[in-house]
Each structure stands twice: as structure tokens, then as C-alpha cells.
Design a protein around this motif. Structure first.
Motif, PDB file in Angstrom:
ATOM      1  N   GLN A   3       0.938  -1.606  -0.365  1.00  0.00           N
ATOM      2  CA  GLN A   3      -0.288  -0.035  -0.125  1.00  0.00           C
ATOM      3  C   GLN A   3       0.812   0.906  -0.010  1.00  0.00           C
ATOM      4  O   GLN A   3       0.205   2.161  -0.231  1.00  0.00           O
ATOM      5  N   ARG A   4       1.938   1.186   0.359  1.00  0.00           N
ATOM      6  CA  ARG A   4       3.005   2.405   0.776  1.00  0.00           C
ATOM      7  C   ARG A   4       3.876   2.826  -0.929  1.00  0.00           C
ATOM      8  O   ARG A   4       4.728   3.625  -0.790  1.00  0.00           O
ATOM      9  N   ARG A   5       4.026   1.617  -1.495  1.00  0.00           N
ATOM     10  CA  ARG A   5       4.099   1.720  -3.006  1.00  0.00           C
ATOM     11  C   ARG A   5       4.883   2.812  -3.827  1.00  0.00           C
ATOM     12  O   ARG A   5       5.975   3.598  -3.773  1.00  0.00           O
ATOM     13  N   LEU A   6       3.711   3.097  -3.904  1.00  0.00           N
ATOM     14  CA  LEU A   6       3.906   5.119  -4.484  1.00  0.00           C
ATOM     15  C   LEU A   6       4.411   5.684  -4.078  1.00  0.00           C
ATOM     16  O   LEU A   6       5.551   5.985  -4.584  1.00  0.00           O
ATOM     17  N   GLN A   7       4.098   5.833  -2.214  1.00  0.00           N
ATOM     18  CA  GLN A   7       5.299   6.969  -1.782  1.00  0.00           C
ATOM     19  C   GLN A   7       6.588   6.385  -1.497  1.00  0.00           C
ATOM     20  O   GLN A   7       7.287   7.316  -1.549  1.00  0.00           O
ATOM     21  N   VAL A   8       6.837   5.060  -1.660  1.00  0.00           N
ATOM     22  CA  VAL A   8       8.095   4.182  -1.836  1.00  0.00           C
ATOM     23  C   VAL A   8       8.905   5.128  -3.465  1.00  0.00           C
ATOM     24  O   VAL A   8      10.144   5.343  -2.739  1.00  0.00           O
ATOM     25  N   GLU A   9       8.694   5.039  -4.099  1.00  0.00           N
ATOM     26  CA  GLU A   9       8.399   4.900  -5.484  1.00  0.00           C
ATOM     27  C   GLU A   9       9.022   6.929  -5.454  1.00  0.00           C
ATOM     28  O   GLU A   9      10.221   7.068  -6.164  1.00  0.00           O
ATOM     29  N   ARG A  10       7.996   7.637  -5.360  1.00  0.00           N
ATOM     30  CA  ARG A  10       8.147   8.918  -4.693  1.00  0.00           C
ATOM     31  C   ARG A  10       9.625   8.699  -3.926  1.00  0.00           C
ATOM     32  O   ARG A  10       9.889   9.820  -4.557  1.00  0.00           O
ATOM     33  N   ALA A  11       9.509   8.633  -3.015  1.00  0.00           N
ATOM     34  CA  ALA A  11      10.948   8.682  -2.350  1.00  0.00           C
ATOM     35  C   ALA A  11      11.610   8.139  -2.709  1.00  0.00           C
ATOM     36  O   ALA A  11      13.102   9.322  -3.120  1.00  0.00           O
ATOM     37  N   ALA A  12      12.108   7.333  -3.749  1.00  0.00           N
ATOM     38  CA  ALA A  12      12.919   7.126  -3.628  1.00  0.00           C
ATOM     39  C   ALA A  12      14.050   7.767  -5.055  1.00  0.00           C
ATOM     40  O   ALA A  12      14.260   7.632  -5.847  1.00  0.00           O
ATOM     41  N   ALA A  13      12.469   8.377  -5.879  1.00  0.00           N
ATOM     42  CA  ALA A  13      12.869   9.069  -7.068  1.00  0.00           C
ATOM     43  C   ALA A  13      12.831  10.567  -6.657  1.00  0.00           C
ATOM     44  O   ALA A  13      14.106  11.275  -7.302  1.00  0.00           O
ATOM     45  N   ALA A  14      12.934  11.079  -5.328  1.00  0.00           N
ATOM     46  CA  ALA A  14      13.114  12.317  -4.482  1.00  0.00           C
ATOM     47  C   ALA A  14      14.655  11.926  -4.189  1.00  0.00           C
ATOM     48  O   ALA A  14      14.895  13.853  -3.946  1.00  0.00           O
ATOM     49  N   CYS A  15      14.700  11.192  -4.039  1.00  0.00           N
ATOM     50  CA  CYS A  15      16.453  10.828  -3.077  1.00  0.00           C
ATOM     51  C   CYS A  15      18.042  12.211  -4.192  1.00  0.00           C
ATOM     52  O   CYS A  15      17.785  11.368  -5.374  1.00  0.00           O
ATOM     53  N   PRO A  16      18.381  12.740  -3.946  1.00  0.00           N
ATOM     54  CA  PRO A  16      19.435  13.363  -4.718  1.00  0.00           C
ATOM     55  C   PRO A  16      20.451  12.704  -4.651  1.00  0.00           C
ATOM     56  O   PRO A  16      21.052  12.522  -6.145  1.00  0.00           O
ATOM     57  N   VAL A  17      20.829  11.736  -4.146  1.00  0.00           N
ATOM     58  CA  VAL A  17      21.952  11.281  -4.397  1.00  0.00           C
ATOM     59  C   VAL A  17      21.609   9.443  -4.503  1.00  0.00           C
ATOM     60  O   VAL A  17      22.218   9.040  -4.869  1.00  0.00           O
TER      61      VAL A  17
END
Length: 72
Positions: free
Chosen positions: A41-55
Motif C-alpha cells: 500500500q506504500r508502494r507509490l510513496q516509496v517510489e516517489r521517495a526513491a525518485a526524490a533522493c538526490p544521491v
């Protein structure tokens, strides 16, 4: 879903914490902790978080059978 954070690469920008605070937590100013197997259920949040990671320190892996909808 399984996530792995390269803590050697992580610089503590905490973008992941803002986008998926139920999965990623910042202890102190730079110590990141995280749930390695969050609910799907958290997949979209996690995918967005991974994409937002500057490094790009966050890697999302699929568990066996996940692509076909199978459960272990």
C-alpha cells in the motif's frame, strides 16, 4: 516489496522522510532508519521517495512472484 538504502551513499537530505514518513525515519540529524519490507500500500510513496533522493541511495526490489501477482 523490499527496499535497500545504501547508507554509505545517503547524505541525510531526508527527502524520503518527507515523502514516506511511515517507511523512512531520521534519527538525529543524519541517521536514517527504514522499514526494509513495507506494505505494498506504500508502494507509490516509496517510489516517489526513491525518485526524490538526490544521491539515488534507495533501491526498490520486487519480491519473488510479485510481478505475476503470486504470494509466497
Amino acid at each position: 516489496m523490499r527496499i535497500v538504502v545504501d547508507l554509505n551513499r545517503c547524505q541525510g537530505y531526508a527527502q524520503c522522510v518527507y515523502l514516506a514518513h511511515e517507511v523512512f525515519r531520521l534519527n538525529g540529524q543524519e541517521a536514517l532508519t527504514y522499514e526494509p519490507n513495507p506494505d505494498d500500500q506504500r508502494r507509490l510513496q516509496v517510489e516517489r521517495a526513491a525518485a526524490a533522493c538526490p544521491v539515488q541511495a534507495i533501491v526498490i526490489d520486487r519480491l519473488d512472484g510479485e510481478e505475476r501477482g503470486e504470494t509466497s
